[in-house]
Design a protein around this motif. Structure first.
Motif, PDB file in Angstrom:
ATOM      1  N   HIS A  15       0.828  -1.312   0.085  1.00 46.84           N
ATOM      2  CA  HIS A  15       0.129   0.084  -0.084  1.00 46.84           C
ATOM      3  C   HIS A  15       0.829   1.163  -0.014  1.00 46.84           C
ATOM      4  O   HIS A  15       0.817   2.347  -0.550  1.00 46.84           O
ATOM      5  CB  HIS A  15      -0.895  -0.123   1.061  1.00 46.84           C
ATOM      6  CG  HIS A  15      -2.157  -0.748   0.882  1.00 46.84           C
ATOM      7  ND1 HIS A  15      -3.218  -0.010   0.155  1.00 46.84           N
ATOM      8  CD2 HIS A  15      -2.704  -1.685   1.730  1.00 46.84           C
ATOM      9  CE1 HIS A  15      -4.215  -0.947   0.255  1.00 46.84           C
ATOM     10  NE2 HIS A  15      -3.863  -1.939   1.488  1.00 46.84           N
ATOM     11  N   THR A  18       2.614   1.713  -3.401  1.00 49.31           N
ATOM     12  CA  THR A  18       1.676   2.181  -4.517  1.00 49.31           C
ATOM     13  C   THR A  18       1.325   3.675  -4.164  1.00 49.31           C
ATOM     14  O   THR A  18       1.387   4.419  -5.072  1.00 49.31           O
ATOM     15  CB  THR A  18       0.313   1.505  -4.192  1.00 49.31           C
ATOM     16  OG1 THR A  18       0.712   0.021  -4.519  1.00 49.31           O
ATOM     17  CG2 THR A  18      -0.612   2.092  -5.346  1.00 49.31           C
ATOM     18  N   ARG A  19       0.965   4.166  -2.782  1.00 50.72           N
ATOM     19  CA  ARG A  19       1.036   5.457  -2.736  1.00 50.72           C
ATOM     20  C   ARG A  19       2.229   6.285  -3.156  1.00 50.72           C
ATOM     21  O   ARG A  19       2.112   7.301  -3.485  1.00 50.72           O
ATOM     22  CB  ARG A  19       0.748   5.691  -0.996  1.00 50.72           C
ATOM     23  CG  ARG A  19      -0.780   5.362  -0.804  1.00 50.72           C
ATOM     24  CD  ARG A  19      -0.949   6.036   0.601  1.00 50.72           C
ATOM     25  NE  ARG A  19      -0.282   5.453   1.764  1.00 50.72           N
ATOM     26  CZ  ARG A  19      -0.157   4.393   2.337  1.00 50.72           C
ATOM     27  NH1 ARG A  19      -1.239   3.538   2.075  1.00 50.72           N
ATOM     28  NH2 ARG A  19       0.370   3.985   3.103  1.00 50.72           N
ATOM     29  N   VAL A  71      -4.269  -5.445  -3.135  1.00 51.12           N
ATOM     30  CA  VAL A  71      -4.118  -3.812  -2.758  1.00 51.12           C
ATOM     31  C   VAL A  71      -4.741  -2.836  -3.435  1.00 51.12           C
ATOM     32  O   VAL A  71      -5.569  -2.091  -2.806  1.00 51.12           O
ATOM     33  CB  VAL A  71      -2.553  -3.277  -2.588  1.00 51.12           C
ATOM     34  CG1 VAL A  71      -2.580  -1.962  -2.490  1.00 51.12           C
ATOM     35  CG2 VAL A  71      -1.748  -4.261  -1.703  1.00 51.12           C
ATOM     36  N   ARG A  72      -5.072  -3.018  -4.845  1.00 54.66           N
ATOM     37  CA  ARG A  72      -5.981  -2.084  -5.515  1.00 54.66           C
ATOM     38  C   ARG A  72      -7.510  -2.420  -5.163  1.00 54.66           C
ATOM     39  O   ARG A  72      -8.250  -1.465  -5.032  1.00 54.66           O
ATOM     40  CB  ARG A  72      -5.750  -2.493  -6.905  1.00 54.66           C
ATOM     41  CG  ARG A  72      -4.521  -1.977  -7.357  1.00 54.66           C
ATOM     42  CD  ARG A  72      -4.022  -2.245  -8.829  1.00 54.66           C
ATOM     43  NE  ARG A  72      -2.860  -1.822  -9.338  1.00 54.66           N
ATOM     44  CZ  ARG A  72      -2.099  -1.891 -10.411  1.00 54.66           C
ATOM     45  NH1 ARG A  72      -2.878  -2.723 -11.475  1.00 54.66           N
ATOM     46  NH2 ARG A  72      -1.120  -1.276 -10.898  1.00 54.66           N
ATOM     47  N   GLN A  74      -8.558  -3.477  -2.390  1.00 51.80           N
ATOM     48  CA  GLN A  74      -8.748  -2.899  -0.853  1.00 51.80           C
ATOM     49  C   GLN A  74      -8.964  -1.186  -1.127  1.00 51.80           C
ATOM     50  O   GLN A  74      -9.565  -0.683  -0.449  1.00 51.80           O
ATOM     51  CB  GLN A  74      -7.631  -3.224  -0.007  1.00 51.80           C
ATOM     52  CG  GLN A  74      -7.569  -4.523   0.458  1.00 51.80           C
ATOM     53  CD  GLN A  74      -6.486  -5.006   1.502  1.00 51.80           C
ATOM     54  OE1 GLN A  74      -5.585  -4.042   1.549  1.00 51.80           O
ATOM     55  NE2 GLN A  74      -6.490  -6.015   1.802  1.00 51.80           N
ATOM     56  N   GLN A  75      -8.110  -0.634  -2.147  1.00 52.33           N
ATOM     57  CA  GLN A  75      -8.043   0.748  -2.310  1.00 52.33           C
ATOM     58  C   GLN A  75      -9.429   1.162  -2.742  1.00 52.33           C
ATOM     59  O   GLN A  75      -9.948   2.198  -2.424  1.00 52.33           O
ATOM     60  CB  GLN A  75      -7.080   1.142  -3.170  1.00 52.33           C
ATOM     61  CG  GLN A  75      -5.469   1.253  -2.571  1.00 52.33           C
ATOM     62  CD  GLN A  75      -4.304   1.566  -3.461  1.00 52.33           C
ATOM     63  OE1 GLN A  75      -4.520   1.428  -4.505  1.00 52.33           O
ATOM     64  NE2 GLN A  75      -3.327   2.177  -2.822  1.00 52.33           N
TER      65      GLN A  75
END
Length: 83
Positions: A15, A18-19, A71-72, A74-75
């Motif tokens: 996460h 990615t941020r 992760v995507r 969840q985002q």
């Protein structure tokens, strides 16, 4: 095929990676972390994800693209909940 759950610290590192990548891709504005800081953060987080102990003991078929998809997803669900 069912896999063991991915460790929370590995998901958190992905996460954060990615941020940081998204921040680096945006135009720099005063007050933001500079590009050098973001590149260093990306390197540090990339190493954390790549060399995480989970990959040494992960079940056959577990992959980094699956981690990224997790992760995507969840985002997206967080963004939908916030809207």
């Amino acid at each position: 095929m069912r896999h063991d759950p991915v460790p929370d610290d590995l998901v958190a590192a992905q996460h954060a990676y990615t941020r940081a990548y998204e921040q680096l891709a945006r135009p720099h504005t005063p007050g933001d972390a500079g590009p050098t800081v973001l590149r260093r953060r990306l390197l540090r987080l990339g190493v954390r994800v790549h060399f995480h102990p989970y990959w040494a003991t992960a079940p056959a078929g577990a992959s980094r693209p699956e981690l990224l998809l997790l992760v995507r997803a969840q985002q997206r669900s967080r963004e939908e909940a916030a809207a």
